[in-house]
Design a protein around this motif. Structure first.
Motif: not given
Length: 465
Positions: A136, A223, A226
């Motif tokens: 991720g 990261g 999303e």
């Protein structure tokens, strides 16, 4: 081709060092003409100046031994990553040993909880992101080419994501480096901040191999967002597109990428990538965040673009469509070459304050028109960095003279606007004449640092200073 003067060669020292290194490295030591020319390769119009030999170390200790041998016999050392540099960084004007770091290609450590990793210099950015994907995480610096991370650190690379994630200097926490006498040092730790002495990490990042050979890099990671949304919007003029960019930055909209393509570039990309974009100046954007966040960011941008005459605005979160748009941007160089078959691309690289971007791009386009040249424009518009890519018939002496004059004029123009002659390509050989114009007396300090750390001028000589 642009020629740069050769530097004095230490023939006896080179001959002795070749013998020592050949004995130690065997088949990992190469002196064939083809491989030497490949390692003097530059992807621009600077003349090839090959090294006397190429050696392929597999560890930091081996790099140290190479440098110690070269220091003992007064032989230049030239580091090599993947050869994607644009300003003659890997040329060997005084001969010497090219140290190809491509076999040092291990991801040594990933600390997912701390969002960092340690890598050897031969790891490429694409290989690192493939390695990180299932955790991720990703490394955001994207110069377009699949460059090695060691080379990216050495040249302080940036690229399309710089407007949000910064450049290499903002994402390197520490390096391990072999200095000019063969000593191995580390410049920092994995801590996110430190007040421990001089900032050696940032000194060595961007030093273009003139102070050290980087053998390990500790990198800050991000990261995977999303949600990701990409958008495209056409404009009636380059000025309107640049004014929109300025509005976006002043508004504080957290765009991850914002790229400018002029009408000539769009025509070339349409033909090469089989797209049907309106053939007027274009902005390509990317937003990172939550599902709701990227939708909101895209809507705000649409409103800002409309105020400046933006048309045909489209946004998408579809992976396939996003990849198609950004692949077209990454293919822009090859599309430009196809736009004028047989021509060679000469890439320029200037960066100005955002408020001067429209003026600088506009002046550059007018100058290109006056000279009768063909020169598409692309830019990392979010940080004021753009490239005028001259498409030149290298057999035409008049075109070459005009191109050389334009490159010099553009560098001076950017500096006059409180900008820089190089936003991301570095100095190497090609930009050396403009460094004093840009930094003035600061170059004296740079020279003093070079003299202190490399008194024999063996580390990538003929570059920067």
């Amino acid at each position: 081709m642009v020629k740069h003067a050769s530097l004095p060669r230490n023939e006896p020292g080179i001959e002795t060092a070749l013998g020592v290194l050949k004995q130690h490295f065997g088949e990992r030591f190469q002196t064939g003409a083809a491989i030497r020319e490949q390692h003097g390769h530059t992807t621009t119009w600077i003349e090839n100046q090959p090294p006397d030999a190429v050696v392929f170390p597999a560890s930091t200790q081996e790099v140290s031994e190479i440098v110690k041998t070269c220091a003992q016999h007064r032989v230049p050392v030239i580091p090599y990553g993947t050869g994607t540099s644009l300003e003659g960084h890997v040329n060997a004007p005084a001969g010497g040993i090219c140290v190809d770091l491509s076999q040092m290609e291990q991801v040594l450590e990933v600390n997912s909880g701390d969002l960092d990793c340690r890598v050897q210099p031969g790891v490429t950015r694409e290989a690192l992101n493939t390695h990180l994907r299932d955790q991720g995480l990703f490394f955001p610096i994207d110069p377009g080419a699949n460059a090695s991370l060691g080379g990216m650190a050495a040249t302080n690379a940036s690229g399309t994501n710089a407007v949000r994630y910064g450049t290499m200097k903002d994402n390197v926490l520490a390096v391990e480096a072999v200095m000019a006498d063969g000593r191995i040092i580390r410049t920092g730790t994995r801590a996110r901040k430190s007040s421990a002495g001089y900032d050696l990490t940032r000194l060595l990042v961007g030093s273009e191999g003139t102070l050290c050979l980087i053998t390990e890099i500790t990198l800050q990671l991000q990261g995977i967002p999303e949600a990701i949304s990409s958008a495209s919007c056409s404009f009636p003029t380059v000025d309107a597109a640049c004014q929109t960019v300025m509005s976006v930055i002043q508004y504080g909209l957290p765009v991850a990428r914002i790229e400018l393509l002029d009408d000539t570039t769009v025509k070339a990309v349409n033909a090469y990538s089989k797209l049907d974009l309106p053939e007027t100046p274009l902005l390509l954007l990317e937003f990172h965040g939550t599902d709701a966040g990227v939708v909101e960011q895209a809507e705000i941008f649409g409103a800002l673009a409309e105020e400046h005459g933006g048309i045909g605005y489209e946004a998408t979160t579809t992976t396939e469509e996003r990849n198609r748009l950004w692949q077209a941007r990454h293919d822009a160089y090859w599309a430009m070459l196809q736009y004028r078959p047989g021509a060679q691309g000469i890439a320029t690289d200037v960066c100005v304050p955002i408020s001067r971007l429209a003026d600088c791009v506009g002046e550059a386009q007018r100058r290109v028109s006056e000279l009768g040249l063909i020169a598409p424009v692309v830019g990392h518009a979010g940080d004021g960095n753009f490239h005028v890519s001259l498409l030149v018939d290298m057999s035409d002496a008049d075109e070459l003279e005009k191109a050389a004059g334009f490159v010099s004029w553009l560098n001076d123009l950017a500096i006059s606007m409180d900008g820089t002659c190089t936003g991301e390509h570095g100095i190497g050989q090609g930009k050396r004449p403009y460094l004093v114009k840009e930094l003035g007396e600061a170059t004296v300090v740079m020279g003093a640092i070079k003299q202190a750390l490399d008194p024999l001028n063996l580390m990538n000589p003929g570059k920067i200073l």
